[in-house]
Design a protein around this motif. Structure first.
Motif, short mmCIF file in Angstrom:
data_model
loop_
_atom_site.label_atom_id
_atom_site.label_comp_id
_atom_site.label_asym_id
_atom_site.label_seq_id
_atom_site.Cartn_x
_atom_site.Cartn_y
_atom_site.Cartn_z
N THR A 1 2.77 6.49 11.38
CA THR A 1 3.18 5.17 10.41
C THR A 1 4.80 4.93 11.36
OG1 THR A 1 2.38 6.22 8.86
CG2 THR A 1 4.04 4.46 7.99
N SER A 2 4.82 3.13 11.61
CA SER A 2 5.84 2.46 12.44
C SER A 2 5.81 1.02 11.79
CB SER A 2 5.51 2.45 13.83
OG SER A 2 4.86 2.09 14.53
N LYS A 3 6.91 0.60 12.57
CA LYS A 3 7.30 -0.28 11.70
C LYS A 3 6.65 -1.50 13.14
CE LYS A 3 10.57 -3.02 9.15
NZ LYS A 3 12.08 -2.70 8.79
N ILE A 4 6.13 -2.68 12.41
CA ILE A 4 5.02 -3.16 13.83
C ILE A 4 4.87 -5.19 13.24
CG2 ILE A 4 3.01 -3.33 13.23
CD1 ILE A 4 1.96 -2.97 15.71
N ALA A 5 5.22 -6.17 14.14
CA ALA A 5 5.12 -7.47 14.20
C ALA A 5 3.82 -7.61 12.58
CB ALA A 5 5.51 -8.11 15.11
N TRP A 6 4.01 -8.32 12.41
CA TRP A 6 2.58 -9.08 11.82
C TRP A 6 1.48 -9.49 12.64
CZ3 TRP A 6 -0.77 -7.76 8.77
CH2 TRP A 6 -1.83 -8.57 7.74
N ALA B 1 2.97 -0.26 8.67
CA ALA B 1 1.16 -0.14 9.25
C ALA B 1 1.44 1.87 9.72
CB ALA B 1 0.75 -0.92 10.22
N VAL B 2 0.39 1.22 8.83
CA VAL B 2 -0.75 3.38 9.48
C VAL B 2 -2.08 2.69 9.69
CG1 VAL B 2 -0.22 4.07 7.34
CG2 VAL B 2 -0.77 5.93 9.15
N VAL B 3 -2.92 3.81 10.61
CA VAL B 3 -4.56 3.56 10.57
C VAL B 3 -5.00 4.36 10.51
CG1 VAL B 3 -6.44 3.24 12.98
CG2 VAL B 3 -3.61 1.75 12.84
N VAL B 4 -5.97 4.37 9.37
CA VAL B 4 -6.73 4.77 9.44
C VAL B 4 -8.54 4.38 8.91
CG1 VAL B 4 -7.33 6.92 7.01
CG2 VAL B 4 -4.79 6.10 7.17
N LYS B 5 -8.79 4.97 10.13
CA LYS B 5 -9.66 3.83 10.67
C LYS B 5 -11.05 4.08 9.52
CE LYS B 5 -9.49 4.29 15.93
NZ LYS B 5 -10.30 4.77 17.27
N TRP C 1 -9.42 1.04 9.16
CA TRP C 1 -8.40 0.23 8.18
C TRP C 1 -6.99 0.10 8.42
CZ3 TRP C 1 -11.63 -2.24 4.86
CH2 TRP C 1 -12.33 -1.72 4.45
N ILE C 2 -6.38 -0.30 8.31
CA ILE C 2 -5.09 -0.60 8.81
C ILE C 2 -3.82 -0.83 7.42
CG2 ILE C 2 -4.77 -2.22 10.38
CD1 ILE C 2 -2.54 -1.28 11.43
N LEU C 3 -3.56 0.26 6.79
CA LEU C 3 -2.53 -0.28 5.80
C LEU C 3 -1.04 -0.65 5.53
CD1 LEU C 3 -3.57 3.54 4.03
CD2 LEU C 3 -4.80 1.23 4.51
N VAL C 4 -1.34 -1.95 5.76
CA VAL C 4 0.53 -2.19 5.90
C VAL C 4 0.62 -2.59 4.84
CG1 VAL C 4 -1.03 -3.59 7.80
CG2 VAL C 4 -0.46 -4.66 5.48
N GLN C 5 1.98 -2.78 4.98
CA GLN C 5 3.35 -2.68 3.86
C GLN C 5 4.40 -3.38 3.87
OE1 GLN C 5 5.09 1.09 1.80
NE2 GLN C 5 4.35 0.43 0.16
N LYS C 6 5.16 -4.38 3.43
CA LYS C 6 5.55 -5.12 4.07
C LYS C 6 7.45 -4.62 3.82
CE LYS C 6 8.00 -9.21 4.35
NZ LYS C 6 9.16 -9.09 5.56
#
Length: 99
Positions: free
Chosen positions: A18-23, A88-92, A94-99
């Motif tokens: 899980t990491s922070k990434i630019a939308w 964000a975190v990838v769970v193939k 899907w990519i789950l995102v949270q603001k």
């Protein structure tokens, strides 16, 4: 190794991914319909873990309660215009995102 240790290791693996990434960097996932918004009261790591173990009952409950959903066009546009960063975190697949 007991079941509890396996669960702990699986959750830790999700946490480390899980990491922070630019939308802006996630636009292709949004365009392909695989970006899932996770409401802030939920723990992103827990949601990702439940996805990873295919806990359909829990995921269905979150969907029903509108705590998770595909990222909407409005959300995507707002985040893009604001140059937002998301967790964000990838769970193939899907990519789950949270603001």
């Amino acid at each position: 190794m007991n079941e509890s240790n396996c669960v702990d290791i699986a959750r830790e693996k999700v946490n480390l991914e899980t990491s922070k990434i630019a939308w802006q960097e996630l636009q292709r996932f949004f365009a392909s319909g695989t970006a899932v918004f996770v409401a802030s009261p939920l723990d992103l790591v827990d949601v990702a873990y439940q996805f990873s173990i295919d806990n359909k009952d829990q995921v269905a409950q979150w969907l029903q309660n509108k705590q998770i959903a595909l990222v909407s066009d409005q959300q995507a546009l707002e985040w893009l215009e604001a140059d937002s960063e998301v967790w964000a975190v990838v769970v193939k697949p899907w990519i789950l995102v949270q603001k």
